[in-house]
Design an enzyme around this catalytic site. Sequence first.
Site, PDB file in Angstrom:
ATOM      1  N   LEU A   6       0.865  -1.173   0.000  1.00  0.00           N
ATOM      2  CA  LEU A   6       0.000   0.000   0.000  1.00  0.00           C
ATOM      3  C   LEU A   6       0.903   1.224   0.000  1.00  0.00           C
ATOM      4  CD1 LEU A   6      -3.083   0.622   2.327  1.00  0.00           C
ATOM      5  CD2 LEU A   6      -1.518   2.445   1.677  1.00  0.00           C
ATOM      6  N   GLY A  13       5.701  11.526  -8.660  1.00  0.00           N
ATOM      7  CA  GLY A  13       6.994  11.477  -7.987  1.00  0.00           C
ATOM      8  C   GLY A  13       7.398  10.105  -7.499  1.00  0.00           C
ATOM      9  N   ILE A  14       7.947  10.066  -6.296  1.00  0.00           N
ATOM     10  CA  ILE A  14       8.456   8.822  -5.723  1.00  0.00           C
ATOM     11  C   ILE A  14       7.337   7.798  -5.568  1.00  0.00           C
ATOM     12  CG2 ILE A  14       9.479   7.790  -3.660  1.00  0.00           C
ATOM     13  CD1 ILE A  14      11.048  10.383  -3.262  1.00  0.00           C
ATOM     14  N   GLY A  15       6.163   8.247  -5.174  1.00  0.00           N
ATOM     15  CA  GLY A  15       5.047   7.319  -4.978  1.00  0.00           C
ATOM     16  C   GLY A  15       4.653   6.621  -6.255  1.00  0.00           C
ATOM     17  N   TYR A 146       9.118  22.018   7.968  1.00  0.00           N
ATOM     18  CA  TYR A 146       9.305  20.761   7.238  1.00  0.00           C
ATOM     19  C   TYR A 146      10.244  19.839   8.013  1.00  0.00           C
ATOM     20  CZ  TYR A 146      10.711  17.613   3.433  1.00  0.00           C
ATOM     21  OH  TYR A 146      10.977  16.509   2.667  1.00  0.00           O
TER      22      TYR A 146
END
Length: 274
Positions: A6, A13-15, A146
Site C-alpha cells: 500500500l 513522484g516517488i510514490g 518541514y
Amino acid sequence: MKQSILITGASAGIGKASAIYFANKGWNVAATMRNTGNQPELEQHNNIKLYQLDVTDAESVTAAAQAVVDDFGQIDVLLNNAGYGLVGPLESATEADVMKQFDTNLFGVIRVIKAVVPTMKAQKNGIIINVTSIGGLVAFPFNSLYHATKFGLDGLSESLKYEFKPFGIKVKVVAPGGVITDFAGRSLHTTIKPGEKSDYDEALAKVWARFDANKENYSTAELMAEIIYGAATDGSDQLRYVAGKDAEGVYAAWKSMDNEAFFDMVSKNFGLEE
C-alpha cells in the site's frame, strides 16, 4: 499469493515511480491518492489498483486500508510517502500553515500506520517504510517546519521499530536527498505570500539560489523506487536508508564533524556567514 504493498501519495513522484517499480516486480500494488483521476501510467498495469485516500481524513484512511485488505487479502508492505514541503521563515507561517504541515507529514503517517498495523499483527509480519528526507536527519535554513515533521517522523520510526518487533513487523526509513520530480511545483508551499516583504528577504534569496544550484545533483524518482524496493526485500533489520549521492554526502559530513563545525559549513555554503 502475491505480495502486496500500500503506497500513499502515489499520484506522482516517488510514490508513482514506486508503484510502477513494485508492479513490474510482480507485486499487487494499492496506489492511494487524494484524487484517483487521470492516472493512465498506473491504470495500464493489471496489478495496480487505485484507491482514494487522504491522509488528513481519518475515515478516508480507515476505509482505504480495509478496501485493500478486502481486495488483496493482506498488506505486506506499507509505504508512507504522502507529504509536502513548507519552506520560508517560521515567523511568516500562519497557524493554519503549521497545522496543515504537521497534519499531512506526521499525523497523516500516524493515521495510516494505525489503520494498517492490526492487519500486519494478524499476519505476524509486515514492513512499514516511511519516506522522510535527508531533512529528517540534517537541517537547513528556512525549512524549520518541514524539518520538524521529518525529524519527528524519523523519531517515530525509530521508536516503533522496538514496539512492533515482537509482532514480526519491521519499520524502516528511506531518507532521500533532492529528487527530480514536480515536488517543487505541486508539493512545495511557502510561508511568504506573493508580494510580501520580510526581514529575511536577502538571506532567503541566497538560500533559494543555493538550492537551485544543487539541482544538478538530484536523483531520479526511479532510483528512489529501486532503493525502496531494496529496503522492502533485503530481509534485514536496517532502519535507515540514506538515498541519493547528495544525501549520502551531507549525512557523511554531519557524522564526521562536530556540530559547530557542521553549522559553520552549512552557513558558508548558503552564503549566510557573518
